[in-house]
Motif scaffolding. Structure first.
Motif, short mmCIF file in Angstrom:
data_model
loop_
_atom_site.label_atom_id
_atom_site.label_comp_id
_atom_site.label_asym_id
_atom_site.label_seq_id
_atom_site.Cartn_x
_atom_site.Cartn_y
_atom_site.Cartn_z
N UNK A 75 41.07 -86.34 40.91
CA UNK A 75 40.33 -87.53 41.20
C UNK A 75 39.63 -87.27 42.52
N UNK A 76 38.76 -88.28 42.95
CA UNK A 76 37.87 -88.16 44.04
C UNK A 76 38.74 -88.27 45.42
N UNK A 77 39.84 -88.63 45.27
CA UNK A 77 40.91 -88.58 46.54
C UNK A 77 41.34 -87.38 46.87
N UNK A 78 41.58 -86.45 45.77
CA UNK A 78 41.93 -85.21 45.91
C UNK A 78 40.76 -84.23 46.75
N UNK A 79 39.49 -84.51 46.26
CA UNK A 79 38.38 -83.81 46.70
C UNK A 79 38.03 -84.27 48.28
N UNK A 80 38.39 -85.53 48.43
CA UNK A 80 38.29 -86.21 49.82
C UNK A 80 39.34 -85.47 50.76
N UNK A 81 40.55 -85.33 50.15
CA UNK A 81 41.63 -84.84 50.96
C UNK A 81 41.38 -83.18 51.18
N UNK A 82 40.88 -82.58 50.07
CA UNK A 82 40.51 -80.95 50.36
C UNK A 82 39.64 -81.05 51.34
N UNK A 83 38.62 -81.80 51.50
CA UNK A 83 37.56 -81.72 52.48
C UNK A 83 38.16 -82.02 53.89
N UNK A 84 39.04 -82.85 53.92
CA UNK A 84 39.72 -83.21 54.96
C UNK A 84 40.62 -82.01 55.74
N UNK A 85 41.27 -81.16 54.85
CA UNK A 85 42.20 -80.01 55.06
C UNK A 85 41.08 -79.11 55.62
N UNK A 86 39.96 -78.92 55.02
CA UNK A 86 39.25 -77.81 55.25
C UNK A 86 38.58 -77.95 56.95
N UNK A 87 38.35 -79.38 57.15
CA UNK A 87 37.96 -79.52 58.52
C UNK A 87 38.86 -79.25 59.57
N UNK A 88 40.28 -79.47 59.18
CA UNK A 88 41.40 -79.38 60.07
C UNK A 88 42.26 -78.23 60.02
N UNK A 89 41.94 -77.39 59.00
CA UNK A 89 42.78 -76.29 58.60
C UNK A 89 44.03 -76.45 57.92
N UNK A 90 44.24 -75.53 57.18
CA UNK A 90 45.43 -75.71 56.45
C UNK A 90 46.09 -74.54 56.01
N UNK A 91 47.62 -74.46 55.87
CA UNK A 91 48.39 -73.17 55.30
C UNK A 91 47.81 -71.97 56.07
N UNK A 92 47.61 -72.22 57.35
CA UNK A 92 47.37 -70.74 58.47
C UNK A 92 45.93 -70.63 58.21
N UNK A 93 45.17 -71.26 57.47
CA UNK A 93 43.59 -70.97 57.51
C UNK A 93 42.96 -71.80 58.55
N UNK A 94 42.08 -71.13 59.48
CA UNK A 94 41.32 -71.83 60.45
C UNK A 94 40.74 -72.91 59.84
N UNK A 95 40.40 -73.95 60.79
CA UNK A 95 39.44 -75.07 60.31
C UNK A 95 38.04 -74.50 60.09
N UNK A 96 37.12 -75.10 59.22
CA UNK A 96 36.01 -74.74 58.83
C UNK A 96 34.93 -75.73 59.51
N UNK A 97 33.89 -75.18 59.80
CA UNK A 97 32.95 -75.89 60.36
C UNK A 97 32.04 -76.83 59.46
N UNK A 98 31.36 -77.76 59.76
CA UNK A 98 30.95 -78.71 58.75
C UNK A 98 30.02 -77.92 57.78
N UNK A 99 29.23 -76.99 58.30
CA UNK A 99 28.25 -76.23 57.31
C UNK A 99 29.08 -75.42 56.36
N UNK A 100 30.45 -74.81 56.65
CA UNK A 100 31.11 -74.07 56.02
C UNK A 100 31.93 -75.03 54.93
N UNK A 101 32.17 -76.14 55.37
CA UNK A 101 32.96 -77.11 54.60
C UNK A 101 31.95 -77.40 53.60
N UNK B 246 26.07 -81.61 58.01
CA UNK B 246 25.86 -80.64 59.04
C UNK B 246 24.99 -80.81 60.32
N UNK B 247 25.29 -80.34 61.51
CA UNK B 247 24.46 -80.70 62.49
C UNK B 247 23.25 -79.67 62.37
#
Length: 314
Positions: free
Chosen positions: A61-87, A120-121
């Motif tokens: 659902x949409x909430x999954x996608x929003x949570x995915x974006x949030x995790x990409x921005x802050x980093x998860x499971x040992x992966x570094x946080x992504x920039x806005x452009x990469x996210x 993105x900036x």
């Protein structure tokens, strides 16, 4: 290529992701590099969904996608946080997967379509001045002291700046594409789309010298590719990058310069010289003029800098 395999990764998600990659490669004519990048983002998305207990795109659902974006921005499971452009790129890939799944009838509703990527900036592309481009190209040895590699390198630099083509487009050229010293060159871009690009006198002269003096020394008679390495094989992107870095060092330039920098410089100098945006769009092979309009910000900034220095009440 990277695998989708992993602990607790849903086979259903893997199947639809692989199906989309096959579709991109076969039906859409996406390059191997593009497919590889998409595969990497899809692998991240599938692992994230599987870790969230999702085994099918029907469950997303949409909430999954929003949570995915949030995790990409802050980093998860040992992966570094992504920039806005990469996210944004990662989300675009995820949305593409859902769109493909809807087309294939795997899902009934595309819940990802309305999830917006982070803004993105704004980033103005780097470019060189005309004087810096001249220094870069003129740094390559010429005349009697020039080796076959020097002649090739000069032709490559002249071609990149003279046409504004992408490095992949230039490296894909064959001898037959330039054998008759054409004033108009046919370039094959993204999605196998062809466009016409003028080939200036400097580039034509450098290519002619390369074909006469250098390529016969490099060729082993096994490939029609225009630009060759010292083994007679097609020049790679990595080698082309090295050619530019060597020229940067010889020219004593302090800016970071890549093949795309020459493309940006090509567009910027055309606009500074009075070319209209639509013409530059055609020459660059942009599908949308919006992509090209970023260069108008570059030229506008140049005007502001001159004004600040020259105007008494700036």
């Amino acid at each position: 290529m990277a695998s989708f395999d992993g602990e607790n990764v849903s086979p259903q998600l893997v199947d639809i992701a692989q199906g989309w990659l096959d579709h991109l490669a076969v039906e859409k004519g996406a390059s191997a590099n593009t497919v590889s990048n998409y595969r990497r983002d899809l692998q991240r998305y599938i692992k994230w969904l599987s870790a969230a207990g999702v085994s099918s795109l029907k469950e997303v659902n949409a909430q999954h996608l929003e949570a995915y974006v949030a995790d990409l921005r802050r980093g998860f499971e040992g992966q570094k946080a992504l920039s806005k452009a990469s996210t944004s790129r990662a989300l675009i890939v995820a949305r593409g997967l859902h769109k493909f799944a809807l087309f294939e009838g795997v899902i009934d509703v595309d819940v990802a379509a309305e999830v917006a990527p982070p803004t993105p900036a704004k980033h103005l592309p780097d470019s060189l001045s005309i004087e810096e481009v001249t220094r870069l190209i003129d740094s390559v040895p010429t005349g009697d002291v020039a080796t076959a590699v020097d002649i090739r390198d000069k032709a490559l630099l002249e071609m990149l700046y003279g046409t504004g083509a992408r490095i992949s487009e230039v490296l894909d050229l064959a001898v037959d594409d330039v054998a008759d010293s054409p004033e108009i060159l046919t370039v094959t871009g993204k999605g196998s789309k062809q466009r016409l690009v003028p080939l200036g006198s400097h580039a034509r002269g450098a290519i002619e010298e390369y074909l006469v003096r250098a390529r016969p020394q490099l060729s082993r008679g096994k490939t029609p590719a225009l630009f060759l390495n010292t083994l007679g094989k097609p020049l790679s992107r990595q080698s082309a990058w090295a050619v530019i870095q060597q020229a940067v060092q010889r020219a004593n330039l302090t800016k970071k310069v890549s093949p795309h920098t020459l493309r940006h410089s090509f567009a910027t100098h055309l606009l500074q010289g009075g070319a209209d945006v639509r013409t530059v769009q055609e020459l660059l092979g942009h599908s949308s003029v919006t992509t090209t309009q970023i260069y108008t910000h570059v030229t506008a900034e140049s005007l502001r800098q001159v004004w600040r220095v020259a105007h008494p009440r700036a």
